[in-house]
Design an enzyme around this catalytic site. Structure first.
Site, PDB file in Angstrom:
ATOM      1  N   LYS A  37       0.763  -1.012   0.392  1.00  0.00           N
ATOM      2  CA  LYS A  37       0.318   0.252   0.020  1.00  0.00           C
ATOM      3  C   LYS A  37       1.084   0.597  -0.617  1.00  0.00           C
ATOM      4  O   LYS A  37       0.664   2.155  -1.086  1.00  0.00           O
ATOM      5  CB  LYS A  37      -0.924  -0.050   1.322  1.00  0.00           C
TER       6      LYS A  37
ATOM      7  N   CYS B   3      -2.890  10.918   1.505  1.00  0.00           N
ATOM      8  CA  CYS B   3      -2.754   9.412   0.540  1.00  0.00           C
ATOM      9  C   CYS B   3      -1.078  10.182   0.244  1.00  0.00           C
ATOM     10  O   CYS B   3      -0.005   9.868   0.745  1.00  0.00           O
ATOM     11  CB  CYS B   3      -3.051   8.698  -0.148  1.00  0.00           C
TER      12      CYS B   3
END
Ligand code: SAJ
Length: 405
Positions: free
Chosen positions: A201, A255
């Site tokens: 991720k 993010c």
């Protein structure tokens, strides 16, 4: 029944998607106001297709509450803030959510952590918190990490179509969770271990951050010698193995502007490329501010309050302002003791900053120079309104004949 914990940007669409595909879902959030809004039949943020998905989920029987539910499957999508000084992830909300699950869950329950965490967080913080309570992991409770991958602006489509990663201690548990996601996910679902899932991720977002930084560095080089970075990127990208991203006024969102710092925080002596890339991206709002001053000078403008920033959100057609380049630019401007820039964003109804307008035409009336910080559809469809203005287009949406970064 699946109990989705945390009904924010990821938890809500995930809960709705499960419920609209025949899964019994209860969504839990400790924010009562948010739960009340959802129970009143309204969604809590703008996202393409979200309202329709909400209707389907309500028909599918989804419930929203502030209470954790007694069940055997939990999906935890709570925020994972990072400390901007130490650059490390703060897993306190994940640990708190898992603790609340332990208060109520059935023996043998599965807890799926979807929140983005830095590699090693589950081992360092989540497992010890569970063991401290006397639970045996793998018997009393099973841990899974299934990081989300959906992009704001196209979440509903990507939830349905993206491939997914599931990290689990045992293949059986991984397969059980895979089955849950396969209720709606049409992509491939890979089952691996937790540590690998955590790393993938963060690596995915770091890959994008480094590539955006490369485009931003090219923009600076080209500005230095008055070359057209967009033309250069366009031609380079015609090479079969080159695919350069677009430069911009900075990198926002929760993010790409955050996750790579987890690696820098954990491996400071091993992350030269990543560290420099993050610094380049973080320097862009200041670079734009300098461009504003340069262009004002070139046009004999002296009054900064006649300059307007178009766009407050972190990217086009979303209403999310987290880490937004415009906010970073305004902060930098106030650090230099200068204020007065006007601001307008069609997606942001709330008053967030000083001198904020809520109507495009009144904003335009009060400025001589427009800095396009975000390429919302509104401006792309109304370029004629910018006629007669000095335009600095940081997103390359206004065509030729205007200033670029
Ligand atoms: N940006 C540029 N130039 C580009 C592309 C983006 O300056 O060529 C800027 C955007 O304007 C924005 C920022 O970068 O400010 C990030 O935007 P984004 O659209 O690249 O990504 P996010 O942050 O909205 O979503 C990302 C996605 N990650 C990847 O593509 C690897 C998404 O798939 C993740 O689920 C999401 O992060 C997340 O939640 O981690």
């Amino acid at each position: 029944m699946v109990n989705v914990i945390g009904l924010g940007y990821i938890g809500l669409p995930t809960a709705l998607m499960l419920a609209s595909h025949g899964v019994e879902v209860v969504g839990t959030d400790y924010n009562k106001e948010l739960v009340d809004t959802l129970n009143a039949g309204k969604t809590t943020f703008e996202e393409k297709g979200l309202d329709e998905l909400f209707c389907d989920a309500v028909k599918g029987g989804i419930k929203f509450t502030t209470e954790y539910q007694k069940t055997d499957m939990y999906v935890v999508s709570v925020p994972t803030p990072y400390d901007s000084f130490s650059k490390k992830v703060d897993a306190c909300y994940v640990v708190a959510a898992v603790n609340s699950v332990l208060d109520i869950c059935e023996k043998g329950s599965i807890v799926v952590v979807e929140s983005t965490v830095s590699p090693g967080t589950i081992d360092k913080y989540v497992r010890p918190a569970i063991e401290e309570r006397g639970f045996v992991i793998g018997e009393d409770i099973h841990l899974v990490h299934a990081p989300e991958r959906i992009i704001p602006g196209n979440m509903v489509y990507e939830l349905l179509h993206n491939n997914r990663t599931i990290g689990a201690d045992s293949v059986e548990v991984g397969e059980k969770v895979k089955e849950m996601y396969a209720s709606f996910c049409e992509g491939d679902i890979v089952v691996t271990d937790i540590r690998t899932a955590e790393m993938t991720k963060v690596v995915e977002n770091t890959f994008r951050a480094v590539n955006i930084a490369f485009a931003n560095e090219l923009a600076k080089i080209c500005r230095h010698d008055d070359m057209d970075v967009y033309e250069i990127i366009k031609i380079c990208n015609m090479h079969p193995r080159v695919n350069i991203l677009q430069p911009g006024p900075g990198v926002g969102g929760h993010c790409i502007s955050v996750d790579p710092w987890f690696l820098v925080g954990d491996y400071p002596s091993l992350t030269n490329v990543i560290n420099e890339s993050m610094k380049i991206n973080d320097s862009m709002p200041d670079f734009v501010l300098n461009r504003i001053y340069e262009i004002m000078k070139e046009n004999n403008m002296t009054d900064i309050s006649r300059v307007g920033l178009y766009g407050l959100s972190y990217k086009e057609d979303v209403d999310d302002c987290r880490e937004s380049p415009t906010l970073q630019l305004l902060e930098s401007q106030s650090r230099h003791l200068a204020t007065g820039l006007k601001v307008y964003d069609p997606m942001i109804a709330k008053d967030l900053v000083e001198n904020q307008y809520h109507d495009f035409d009144s904003f335009l009336e009060d400025v001589d120079m427009v800095v396009v910080m975000v390429g919302h559809s509104e401006i792309k469809n109304n370029l004629q309104k910018l006629e007669g203005k000095i335009v600095l287009d940081t997103r390359n949406v206004c065509g030729k004949g205007v200033y670029k970064i």
